[in-house]
Design a protein around this motif. Sequence first.
Motif, short mmCIF file in Angstrom:
data_model
loop_
_atom_site.label_atom_id
_atom_site.label_comp_id
_atom_site.label_asym_id
_atom_site.label_seq_id
_atom_site.Cartn_x
_atom_site.Cartn_y
_atom_site.Cartn_z
N LEU A 179 46.06 68.17 48.14
CA LEU A 179 46.95 68.43 49.04
C LEU A 179 47.90 67.11 48.96
O LEU A 179 49.19 67.33 49.48
CB LEU A 179 46.47 68.54 50.41
CG LEU A 179 45.88 70.11 50.71
CD1 LEU A 179 44.91 70.00 51.81
CD2 LEU A 179 46.81 70.79 50.97
N LEU A 180 47.54 66.12 48.80
CA LEU A 180 48.14 64.69 48.96
C LEU A 180 49.49 65.11 47.93
O LEU A 180 50.60 64.74 47.89
CB LEU A 180 47.47 63.51 48.71
CG LEU A 180 47.99 62.10 48.99
CD1 LEU A 180 48.31 61.80 50.32
CD2 LEU A 180 47.17 61.25 48.02
N GLY A 192 52.19 67.82 48.32
CA GLY A 192 53.39 67.48 48.94
C GLY A 192 54.64 67.15 48.04
O GLY A 192 55.40 67.56 48.15
N LEU A 193 54.07 66.11 47.07
CA LEU A 193 54.95 65.97 46.17
C LEU A 193 55.53 67.01 45.17
O LEU A 193 56.61 67.15 44.95
CB LEU A 193 54.58 64.72 45.31
CG LEU A 193 54.37 63.31 46.15
CD1 LEU A 193 53.40 62.31 45.16
CD2 LEU A 193 55.79 63.03 46.21
N VAL A 201 55.81 70.00 46.30
CA VAL A 201 56.83 70.66 47.19
C VAL A 201 58.03 69.93 47.01
O VAL A 201 58.98 70.66 46.83
CB VAL A 201 56.25 70.77 48.56
CG1 VAL A 201 57.39 71.37 49.54
CG2 VAL A 201 54.95 71.72 48.61
N VAL A 202 58.23 68.73 47.06
CA VAL A 202 59.44 68.14 46.98
C VAL A 202 59.89 68.34 45.67
O VAL A 202 61.20 68.68 45.32
CB VAL A 202 59.13 66.59 46.94
CG1 VAL A 202 60.65 65.89 46.85
CG2 VAL A 202 58.67 66.24 48.32
N ILE A 252 61.47 71.86 45.41
CA ILE A 252 62.68 72.06 46.18
C ILE A 252 63.81 71.48 45.39
O ILE A 252 64.98 71.92 45.31
CB ILE A 252 62.56 71.09 47.54
CG1 ILE A 252 61.74 71.95 48.31
CG2 ILE A 252 63.87 71.14 48.42
CD1 ILE A 252 61.38 71.57 49.66
N PHE A 253 63.75 70.01 45.00
CA PHE A 253 64.79 69.26 44.42
C PHE A 253 65.21 70.34 43.11
O PHE A 253 66.38 70.30 42.62
CB PHE A 253 64.73 67.94 44.16
CG PHE A 253 64.75 67.34 45.45
CD1 PHE A 253 65.89 67.62 46.15
CD2 PHE A 253 63.92 66.59 45.90
CE1 PHE A 253 66.15 66.81 47.41
CE2 PHE A 253 64.09 65.97 47.28
CZ PHE A 253 65.25 66.07 47.94
#
Lengths: 537, 215
Positions: free
Chosen positions: B38-39, B42-43, B45-46, B49-50
């Motif tokens: 999960l940690l 998060g990245l 997901v970033v 997105i980008f």
Amino acid sequence: MSQEEYRMPEAVSYLNSPKGWKSWLFTLDHKRIGMMYLLLTMVFFAVGGIFALLVRYELLTPAPTFAANTYNKMFTMHGAIMVFMFIIPIIPAALGNFFLPLQIGAKDVAFPRLNLASYYIFIGGALLAVLAILLGGVDTGWTFYTPYSIKTATAATLVTLGVFVMGFSSILTGLNFIVTIHKLRAPGMTFHRMPLFLWAIYATAIIQVLATPVIGITTVLLVMERVLHIGFFDPAIGGDPVLFQHFFWFYSHPAVYIMILPGMGIVSEVITVFSRKQIFGYRAVAYSSLAIAFISFIVWGHHMFVSGQSELANLLFSLLTMLVAIPTAIKVVNWTATLYRGSIRLGTPMLYALAFLFLFTIGGLTGLFLAALSVDVHLHDTYFVVAHFHYVMMGGTVMGLLAGLHYWWPKMFGRMYPETWAKVSWGFVFVGFNVTFLPQFMLGRLGMPRRYHEYAPHFAGLNQLSTVGSWMLGVGFLIMFTYFLWSLKRGAFAPANPWGGKTLEWQTASPPPTENFHQTPTVTAGPYEYGLKAMGT
Amino acid sequence: MTTATHGTLHVHHHFETAEQQYQSSKLGLWLFLVTEILLFGGLFVVYIIFRGLYPEMFSQAHHFLDRVLGSVNTMVLICSSFTMAMAVRAVQRSESARASQLLLITFFCGLLFMGIKYLEYTHKFHEGLLPGIHFHNAELTHPKAALFFSLYFMMTGLHGIHVLVGMGLIAWMIVGCNRGRFDAHYSTPVELTGLYWHLVDLIWIYLFPLFYLIS
Ligand code: HEM
Ligand SMILES: [Cu+2]
């Protein structure tokens, strides 16, 4: 009955054996670790409370008393301390640690050393945050929203690091609890014989494990943003400041349930024991905890209705949010049904449980207002929101906590608290709470924005009322702290089971011996089977 | 997390049986691995997105990463995962000396990986391919290219920290093997270290194509 019949004053318990401060600081006993958490988080509650009184003091008059940035720091520290250092840890880490192994009939949690480690990790994180206060404080609000939090010259880096570190502690505690519940239950303690407090703690632990890593990485990114300017949240480089909000609320909305679920668990215990009935709909109450935990992960967007996310997203999040009302209502209905025709005793724990029911219902219903899109646009960032979350967090969680603290005080310390004083204090807290926060609903509806240190004169009356209420609350808590401290030395000795509870923690001495039970108990019945044969030991 | 698979030698007082203790450790580690995922999640997901916002920037910027070094590192980690698995097998057969050797090889793979990372990083620093506002490379002209390198350094950096932690654990296991602490009756720490190492490896297997091979 004379006190001596209950317990010899020198009886060996976790409190006095082994002796010496080192035996506390290096203890692996879940009860002692729970106690150390309790002490620490209560200190933070007091500090956060002092900030709250200062904030309310500022709002006593329309004209500013403190400088604007002083005020900003005060409400930030109030919010951040209350959330990250008091209300998130206190019930799981203090009461959960103490009672989880007792209630499942285990000698300890699965990983005692990890348990101690997470306590010190928590202290480490808290120290960073305290250091930030000493270095001048932070003015971002407890949500650390970008882009301001990237730019502010205050000690935001330290606080976010502190939150990151405390998050670790929370994850490890949750992990420890999940493993303990799965692997260490006493013979006969099936999942469906588990006390409802543990179902709540279990659901909470799932959230702790699944949501906290995300705030972990978010705070790391924020720190990197401040130190290295990596640009993820910085529109100047192509980043997206709203992304931070998504990440933040992906944790922080579930975190609301880290706060409230354990409180609900306590209320389930107290209501059954103090109305001497089996809880109505045990399984529904148990599973609704899990349902709440799962739904909590998909509603974060309701914090961002006005952030410019798409209409469709708004609509979805609004709808999903209303879903949480279902399991919550199941709980409330079942508690009420349990009360119905019970032989109710209005001891202090019960009074707090009833306060919980009343206040949390108000908090929950006003939450539905905010979940409704059109209304939220009007109420967003007004005092209505402030009132709403205090009704939930303080009217809910803190009342649940106080119910639990009184309920389990005799078990934890082997002493009774003074009932009369406790009721007096309850009166101050309950009335004071409503006097403080009810006017804020009206202020919000009238359009008073939050986070301002001065306001238009026509808001003055309601604000004064609210501030006076905060003083009543202060008095209530002062009385409570005093009689709790008093009872440690002077309180009457507590019997093993003063309330007639059926759960396992009441089947051992008060305070419990170091290994909890002299013999591993075998469980033969459910946790609230009043009127049925006694639970086996 | 000291546990036993059989026998009662290492059973802590609050467990009834060695099996219960072993199962607890295992569940605990799996949960921990979930939090690790999960940690990184998060990245990821970033990243998504980008990548969605600036696809042409990603395909431009990734050419500035060294595919050869990246591939070598991937091979190195896969090898290390293999020797790790063999080491666990060896411990379970009470072949301490062999386990110790295999762990040592694993450790050196980790070291090699970090060495190559060091080369890559210094090279990037040199070329001004830095995160955020520190980015100053004249060749890579895309205005948002800095974001790619922010992501690259954040994700591979976090992964690198995990490699270092893993190497620490492996070193600890080597000492344990040499002292004869682990055998068929008691192999949990080595097993758990193995699981952790496989996760670190697995994350790299995702990172590598996302950064080096996209087009
Ligand atoms: C002693 C009673 C309390 C009083 C009088 C009080 C009062 C206040 C006031 C006046 C604000 C500022 C609102 C604004 O300007 O936006 C505030 C904010 C807040 N309070 Fe409390 N509060 C109390 C207890 C608590 C508790 C127990 C919690 C625990 C969770 C809590 C959590 C918060 C949070 C999270 C904020 C938001 C801070 C921010 O905007 O950054 N409060 N409180
Ligand atoms: Cu929310």
